[in-house]
Design an enzyme around this catalytic site. Structure first.
Site, PDB file in Angstrom:
ATOM      1  N   HIS A 185       1.532  12.230  -0.865  1.00  0.00           N
ATOM      2  CA  HIS A 185       2.168  11.229  -0.016  1.00  0.00           C
ATOM      3  C   HIS A 185       1.836   9.847  -0.546  1.00  0.00           C
ATOM      4  O   HIS A 185       2.705   9.001  -0.683  1.00  0.00           O
ATOM      5  CB  HIS A 185       1.690  11.392   1.434  1.00  0.00           C
ATOM      6  CG  HIS A 185       2.413  10.521   2.414  1.00  0.00           C
ATOM      7  ND1 HIS A 185       2.277  10.668   3.787  1.00  0.00           N
ATOM      8  CD2 HIS A 185       3.255   9.468   2.240  1.00  0.00           C
ATOM      9  CE1 HIS A 185       3.023   9.749   4.383  1.00  0.00           C
ATOM     10  NE2 HIS A 185       3.614   9.010   3.472  1.00  0.00           N
ATOM     11  N   GLU A 228       5.619   3.631  -1.587  1.00  0.00           N
ATOM     12  CA  GLU A 228       4.160   3.637  -1.651  1.00  0.00           C
ATOM     13  C   GLU A 228       3.622   2.412  -2.385  1.00  0.00           C
ATOM     14  O   GLU A 228       2.588   1.866  -2.009  1.00  0.00           O
ATOM     15  CB  GLU A 228       3.664   4.925  -2.317  1.00  0.00           C
ATOM     16  CG  GLU A 228       3.865   6.155  -1.464  1.00  0.00           C
ATOM     17  CD  GLU A 228       3.146   6.062  -0.127  1.00  0.00           C
ATOM     18  OE1 GLU A 228       1.931   5.817  -0.121  1.00  0.00           O
ATOM     19  OE2 GLU A 228       3.812   6.218   0.910  1.00  0.00           O
ATOM     20  N   HIS A 275       1.371   0.249   0.015  1.00  0.00           N
ATOM     21  CA  HIS A 275      -0.048   0.526  -0.263  1.00  0.00           C
ATOM     22  C   HIS A 275      -0.508   0.032  -1.637  1.00  0.00           C
ATOM     23  O   HIS A 275      -1.607  -0.502  -1.769  1.00  0.00           O
ATOM     24  CB  HIS A 275      -0.316   2.019  -0.144  1.00  0.00           C
ATOM     25  CG  HIS A 275      -0.011   2.578   1.203  1.00  0.00           C
ATOM     26  ND1 HIS A 275      -0.787   2.317   2.312  1.00  0.00           N
ATOM     27  CD2 HIS A 275       1.002   3.397   1.631  1.00  0.00           C
ATOM     28  CE1 HIS A 275      -0.275   2.940   3.367  1.00  0.00           C
ATOM     29  NE2 HIS A 275       0.806   3.597   2.974  1.00  0.00           N
TER      30      HIS A 275
END
Length: 216
Positions: A64, A104, A108
């Site tokens: 993920h 992502e 992040h």
């Protein structure tokens, strides 16, 4: 005069809150990493993603993301730096969907303090450090386990993991596994996840046992 003093104090509080928020989302300023591995059958049970969920893909645990974490909370969207197309093409296969790589990085990766290639290289390295227990790799039938059995299976497959470094997270009121987080320090060594994350994990998987749905 009293009203003016109140307005001044309120302004100071707002400025302090804004400075703290900026500090919390400053690239490279975080405490540890969590490698988030989604259990793909659970994801695909409620979604029709052609990249990840086509019949015959037989995905089990998939990446993920690699998430920078604070001891309390986590930073997100720390800069507007774009993901270069060549980096997306090179590292897109880390994920079950190339679209996930873009998301992502934006949410992040920009908080890691690394450039895009460095962030995804580290994502792959830490993902590959996690040995998946044989019983959880590609089960043909659903697997029912307790919280403790699940954690111990991961620790048996990964003897260097620290206490509270593997955390399952569940869906549907704790009935089904959703994903697992494995925590590392900034150097890539195992460490325990934060106390808040441990509590979230226990609350999430609050049933006596939970199920890993079979791969398809």
């Amino acid at each position: 005069m009293y009203l003016a003093r109140l307005m001044f104090v309120a302004a100071l509080a707002c400025a302090s809150s804004g400075a703290q928020a900026r500090k919390q989302s400053e690239p490279g300023r975080f405490d540890y990493y969590a490698v988030a591995l989604s259990w793909s059958p659970s994801y695909c049970a409620t979604r029709n993603d052609p990249d990840q969920c086509a019949v015959g893909r037989r995905h089990g645990f998939v990446l993920h993301g690699l998430w920078p974490q604070h001891e309390r909370g986590f930073p997100e969207s720390c800069s507007t730096e774009k993901l270069p197309p060549q980096v997306r093409e090179r590292y897109g296969s880390l994920f079950p969907s190339t679209r996930l790589a873009e998301h992502e990085w934006k949410k992040h990766g920009t908080c890691s303090g690394l450039d895009p290639a460095g962030y995804f290289a580290l994502s792959g390295k830490l993902k590959n450090q996690v040995a998946i227990p044989r019983a959880f790799q590609q089960p043909a039938t659903p697997v029912r386990v307790s919280y403790g059995e699940f954690v111990q299976a991961f620790k048996a497959a990964n003897p260097k993991l620290q206490q509270y470094s593997v955390l399952p997270f569940c869906a549907a009121g704790g009935r089904f596994l959703r994903e697992v987080h494995v925590c590392y320090d900034k150097r890539g060594a195992s460490r325990s996840c934060s106390e808040g994350q441990v509590k979230r994990s226990y609350r999430s998987c609050r049933q006596e046992t939970f199920v890993l749905q079979n791969v398809r």
